[in-house]
Design a protein around this motif. Structure first.
Motif, PDB file in Angstrom:
ATOM      1  N   GLY A 385     -29.570 -10.054  -2.545  1.00 37.46           N
ATOM      2  CA  GLY A 385     -30.313  -9.013  -1.561  1.00 37.46           C
ATOM      3  C   GLY A 385     -30.737  -7.847  -2.596  1.00 37.46           C
ATOM      4  N   ALA A 386     -29.845  -7.418  -3.374  1.00 37.56           N
ATOM      5  CA  ALA A 386     -30.443  -6.355  -4.031  1.00 37.56           C
ATOM      6  C   ALA A 386     -31.542  -6.167  -4.964  1.00 37.56           C
ATOM      7  CB  ALA A 386     -29.177  -5.437  -4.885  1.00 37.56           C
ATOM      8  N   VAL A 387     -31.141  -7.679  -5.563  1.00 37.66           N
ATOM      9  CA  VAL A 387     -32.395  -7.975  -6.644  1.00 37.66           C
ATOM     10  C   VAL A 387     -33.745  -8.192  -5.781  1.00 37.66           C
ATOM     11  CG1 VAL A 387     -33.361  -9.966  -8.067  1.00 37.66           C
ATOM     12  CG2 VAL A 387     -31.090  -9.236  -8.433  1.00 37.66           C
TER      13      VAL A 387
ATOM     14  N   CYS B 255     -31.385   5.615  -4.200  1.00 39.02           N
ATOM     15  CA  CYS B 255     -30.676   5.259  -5.280  1.00 39.02           C
ATOM     16  C   CYS B 255     -30.737   3.674  -5.759  1.00 39.02           C
ATOM     17  CB  CYS B 255     -29.251   5.711  -5.415  1.00 39.02           C
ATOM     18  SG  CYS B 255     -29.123   7.581  -5.539  1.00 39.02           S
ATOM     19  N   GLY B 256     -30.723   2.689  -4.676  1.00 37.23           N
ATOM     20  CA  GLY B 256     -30.712   1.702  -4.753  1.00 37.23           C
ATOM     21  C   GLY B 256     -31.751   1.029  -5.103  1.00 37.23           C
ATOM     22  N   VAL B 257     -33.105   1.519  -5.037  1.00 37.23           N
ATOM     23  CA  VAL B 257     -34.149   0.681  -5.251  1.00 37.23           C
ATOM     24  C   VAL B 257     -34.849   1.750  -6.523  1.00 37.23           C
ATOM     25  CG1 VAL B 257     -34.501  -0.451  -3.288  1.00 37.23           C
ATOM     26  CG2 VAL B 257     -35.310   1.980  -3.286  1.00 37.23           C
ATOM     27  N   CYS B 258     -34.194   2.782  -6.922  1.00 37.31           N
ATOM     28  CA  CYS B 258     -34.955   3.902  -7.915  1.00 37.31           C
ATOM     29  C   CYS B 258     -35.093   3.189  -9.199  1.00 37.31           C
ATOM     30  CB  CYS B 258     -33.811   4.857  -8.118  1.00 37.31           C
ATOM     31  SG  CYS B 258     -34.525   6.255  -9.088  1.00 37.31           S
ATOM     32  N   PRO B 259     -36.298   3.334  -9.738  1.00 36.47           N
ATOM     33  CA  PRO B 259     -36.698   2.969 -10.846  1.00 36.47           C
ATOM     34  C   PRO B 259     -35.918   3.559 -12.163  1.00 36.47           C
ATOM     35  CG  PRO B 259     -38.690   3.899 -10.296  1.00 36.47           C
ATOM     36  CD  PRO B 259     -37.566   3.975  -9.051  1.00 36.47           C
ATOM     37  N   VAL B 260     -35.550   4.715 -11.944  1.00 36.50           N
ATOM     38  CA  VAL B 260     -34.988   5.391 -13.034  1.00 36.50           C
ATOM     39  C   VAL B 260     -33.620   5.821 -12.641  1.00 36.50           C
ATOM     40  CG1 VAL B 260     -37.171   6.683 -14.115  1.00 36.50           C
ATOM     41  CG2 VAL B 260     -36.090   7.729 -12.200  1.00 36.50           C
ATOM     42  N   PHE B 261     -32.879   4.834 -11.864  1.00 32.50           N
ATOM     43  CA  PHE B 261     -31.519   5.037 -11.744  1.00 32.50           C
ATOM     44  C   PHE B 261     -30.568   5.570 -12.976  1.00 32.50           C
ATOM     45  CE2 PHE B 261     -27.929   4.767  -8.986  1.00 32.50           C
ATOM     46  CZ  PHE B 261     -27.020   3.873  -9.323  1.00 32.50           C
TER      47      PHE B 261
END
Lengths: 552, 290
Positions: A385-387, B255-261
């Motif tokens: 799901g995260a991917v 944060c979960g979808v951040c490209p620069v996490f």
């Protein structure tokens, strides 16, 4: 308890303590977290605090179960000299500190499964760390605004229920069996396994058996009820079975000095079982979920560790008995005659969620639930799901494709996923950067000529799961940092609000002290309320995810 | 002398005709007992020049084959270079041969090559085909042949472009079919696809299998294998039991979808306190349904 001492877990633990107990206590914890175990003197040197202050900090940390102390085993002393006293060593328990985020969930669970008075006891223990029974009594009486004598029976009963369900345990004393077990496990890491069949192996096996027995005794000790509460337990048992006993409690010898504390392992075990049952409900069918629930119920009493990989073998007659008690408690259950066919269905499922161990003496089938496999499946789904959310649906397809087919070249991946080659290449490299896939060179020539090497892509599932686990903790740190920042930036408005509520609640407020808020301030207040609510809710959800990924 | 040479040529041709798969030099010698070597060689050379016979090499043996009448007419008037190029292209059959490869093998110059190719194309002996793998290359093959799958990309490529829409439509229909039926085999799916006539090109079972597998990889359909009587295993497709969670707790925060996490830390250039994604997410106008 697991050793999940990644950098971010350490940071989260320190942040939590700083919020709750202040900078000074946090400094002590910081030493313990980042530099390992310390004795009292070493701590004094590292932190530079005077002994009195240091003692207070340690007391606070121990009271709230964030730090444990034990006597370190020393090397066998020289028989000629007097053996020096074993030094007391302090160690930070990071996992337990992170569990503090989940206190609301524990309370909700107890309220739903047990009742309000148990919830009050639990709340007292969560707020204060460790309490004696008379302190619990005080707390309950104050909370419910009742007389202490009036509340005594309820408190006794509630505590007994909690201890019997293993939600609450005795706080271990120095030198007790639990402490010794901890110390010996800490020092035993790094012993080599002996060759099977040799005398050393036999000795090692005997040691292991002794340790198991010791652990079982330690577990019994943790949940031993004092004598007076044993009587209460008997009464409760009778009442549960429907008999009404009007005997008053005798004045047996009271163990009033016992300190009680919450046992998060048991909560986690229940939640883990619930997750497993949910998964089986979806994957096979709801009846199978009920059977698994029964198996886990039987196995629960025998689980020694917090994170067992498999349950104990359970026969179908035991399942039927457990099913009957489940039905009494109002949980979903199936009829006794359906247990065997559903059990067989469960065992024949290809994912090996429940395996057949052997047969009992009368031909009854023994089944064993593979908890680790079930939890691995749950975690893998989260990773997928995260991917998908982070990299897109095509990336999810590629990820799953690699988990199913183990290893592939880039061209094969593009073909099987039916995606253009350019897109595939981009996605694969992004996934590689985020450590969800790995790339391996298989060279055909000795000089590793790129034209003649195969580049093979793989997904290492444990590594991907671990990566996400670390990210979850890191994200929790970030969200908390943001929440602190937001609250800080609107500090003035919040202070005003505090003054306003204080003024409103004070009975003798003179008109000059009335504090009112302008429209802009009210708007800011609305904003900060909304933001705080959202962020706090997300933190609670994230803490659940931390549990999922770190509780094995 | 000429008549006897022609007779000899005809005789050789007849023997060749008798062996349509090719006549080896030794066998020819055995058949023409009493004919001196020089005469035979002259006759063979004559036939080869007139293009009525072809010469092949099989290992280290020489093999002669008669050239069919229609081919003779087709190749009439071609020079040696033309024939050479034609033969090279013929050897490539359905895969075709690239201009550069052709030049290497024939050792002709660029100018000569282009001239020859133009002549052959005009005479409708060869054609140029564009490949999907390398769009800039021109690949030549015989006029009558169909380009192979690798060149055209098979059913999924229409006019050299990857037809993503078509595939998506197919996938959706297959998914609906599986959901509706609950349990299908590959044959049923193939029948369904051909019945509804969704595709202009005929789709073979392999193609349908490829499409269904993408649904499996997407986690929407599960493939279950069960032992059966006819084959070793039968594969059934059922709607997926374990779905991928829709919006996990991690990806509900920026944060979960951040490209620069990975570059984010407190006090750094990118930090949670100054994060632009959070600013947008928490702003009063934002839609927080995700």
């Amino acid at each position: 308890m697991l050793e999940s001492a990644t950098v971010w877990s350490q940071k989260l633990a320190c942040d939590l303590i700083k919020d709750q107990f202040g900078d000074i206590v946090e400094k002590v914890l910081n030493c313990l977290v980042y530099k390992g175990k310390h004795t009292f003197h070493e701590l004094g040197r590292s932190t530079g605090f005077p002994p009195a202050q240091l003692k207070n900090c340690i007391l606070v940390l121990m009271q709230h179960n964030c730090v444990e102390a034990y006597k370190e085993d020393q090397a066998p002393p020289d028989p000629n000299k007097v053996a020096p006293p074993a030094p007391i060593v302090y160690v930070a328990v990071i996992d337990r500190i992170i569990q503090r985020l989940r206190h609301p969930r524990f309370m909700v669970h107890v309220r739903e499964t047990m009742g309000e008075r148990e919830e009050i006891i639990l709340q007292a223990l969560l707020e204060h760390g460790r309490l004696r029974i008379d302190q619990l009594l005080e707390y309950t009486a104050a909370r419910e605004e009742r007389d202490m004598d009036d509340a005594r029976v309820d408190v006794d009963e509630a505590l007994t229920e909690l201890v019997q369900a293993h939600y609450v345990e005795r706080a271990p004393l120095m030198g007790s069996a639990a402490m010794q077990a901890h110390a010996s496990s800490a020092s035993k890491r790094g012993t080599r396994t002996a060759r099977p069949g040799s005398a050393a192996a036999a000795a090692a096996e005997a040691e292991a058996a002794k340790e198991l027995a010791q652990q079982a005794r330690a577990v019994q000790e943790r949940f031993r009820l004092p004598a007076n509460l044993k009587a209460v337990a008997v009464v409760l048992g009778k009442r549960r079975r429907g008999e009404d006993s009007g005997e008053p409690l005798q004045g047996l010898d009271m163990e009033r000095d016992v300190l009680w504390r919450v046992n998060p392992d048991e909560f986690n075990r229940r939640f883990r079982h619930m997750l497993c049952v949910q998964l089986v409900n979806k994957k096979v069918e709801p009846a199978a979920g009920a059977v698994l629930n029964a198996i886990l119920r039987v196995s629960r009493e025998h689980e020694l560790h917090a994170a067992e990989e498999r349950s104990v073998p359970v026969s179908d007659s035991e399942i039927r008995t457990a099913m009957a008690s489940l039905a009494e408690e109002g949980e979903p259950a199936i009829a006794a005659e359906n247990v065997s066919p559903v059990l067989r269905l469960l065992m024949s499922d290809t994912s090996e969620l429940v395996s057949r161990i052997g047969e009992g003496p009368d031909g009854a089938v023994n089944a064993c639930a593979n908890l680790k496999r079930i939890m691995d499946l749950v975690r893998l789904k989260e990773v997928e799901g995260a991917v998908r959310d982070r990299f897109g649906a095509s990336a999810c397809r590629i990820f799953r494709l690699l988990t199913i087919k183990r290893q592939l070249e880039q061209k094969q991946i593009a073909e099987m996923a039916m995606l253009p080659v350019k897109d595939t290449r981009e996605i694969l490299y992004r996934l590689l950067k985020a450590h969800f896939v790995t790339l391996q060179e298989v060279a055909q020539t000795a000089d590793h000529n790129p034209q003649r090497t195969f580049y093979v892509w793989r997904v290492d599932i444990p590594k991907a799961v671990a990566t996400l686990g670390v990210e979850v903790v890191r994200a929790t740190c970030h969200v908390r940092a943001r929440l602190a920042h937001e609250l800080d930036s609107e500090k003035e408005v919040l202070d005003l609000l505090e003054q306003a509520t204080a003024a409103a609640s004070a009975p003798t407020a003179s008109s000059g002290q009335r504090v009112s808020l302008t429209a802009a301030q009210r708007q800011k207040l609305e904003y900060i309320r909304r933001v705080a609510a959202i962020l706090e809710m997300r933190i609670v959800h994230l803490s659940e995810l931390i549990f999922l990924f770190h509780a094995s | 002398m000429a008549t006897s040479a022609t007779h000899l040529e005809e005789a050789i041709l007849e023997i060749c005709r008798a062996n349509p798969d090719g006549l080896q030099d030794e066998d020819l010698e055995k058949e023409l007992v009493g004919v001196p070597v020089s005469d035979r060689v002259v006759a063979i050379n004559g036939l080869l020049t007139k293009r009525r016979m072809e010469l092949f090499q099989l290992g280290d043996k020489l093999v002669y084959k008669e050239v069919k009448e229609e081919n003779v007419i087709k190749l009439k008037g071609c020079t040696q270079e033309d024939l050479l190029v034609y033969q090279l292209i013929k050897n490539a059959s359905t895969t075709g041969i690239w201009t550069k490869d052709l030049r290497n093998k024939s050792n002709l110059s660029q100018v000569q090559m282009s001239k020859v190719l133009k002549i052959l194309e005009m005479r409708k002996l060869i054609k140029a085909v564009k490949s999907v793998a390398s769009k800039n290359r021109k690949v030549y093959m015989l006029y009558e042949l169909e380009p192979s799958k690798e060149l055209t990309g098979g059913a999924w490529y229409t006019e050299q472009e990857f037809d993503a829409e078509f595939i998506q439509v197919l996938r959706d229909h297959c998914l609906k079919f599986v959901m509706h039926k609950g349990r299908v085999t590959l044959e049923e799916l193939c029948d369904f696809v051909s019945c509804t006539g969704m595709s202009k090109v005929e789709l073979r079972p392999d193609d349908v299998l490829q499409v269904v597998n993408t649904l499996v990889f997407d986690g929407q359909v599960d493939a279950i294998e069960e032992p059966s009587l006819d084959h070793d295993e039968d594969v059934f497709y059922v709607p997926a039991t374990l779905e991928i969670p829709s919006r996990g707790s991690l990806t509900s925060v920026p944060c979960g979808v951040c490209p620069v996490f990975r570059e984010c830390k407190e006090g750094g250039l990118i930090s949670p306190t100054t994060c632009a994604y959070y600013n947008a997410w928490l702003s009063p106008a934002a839609d927080l349904s995700w």
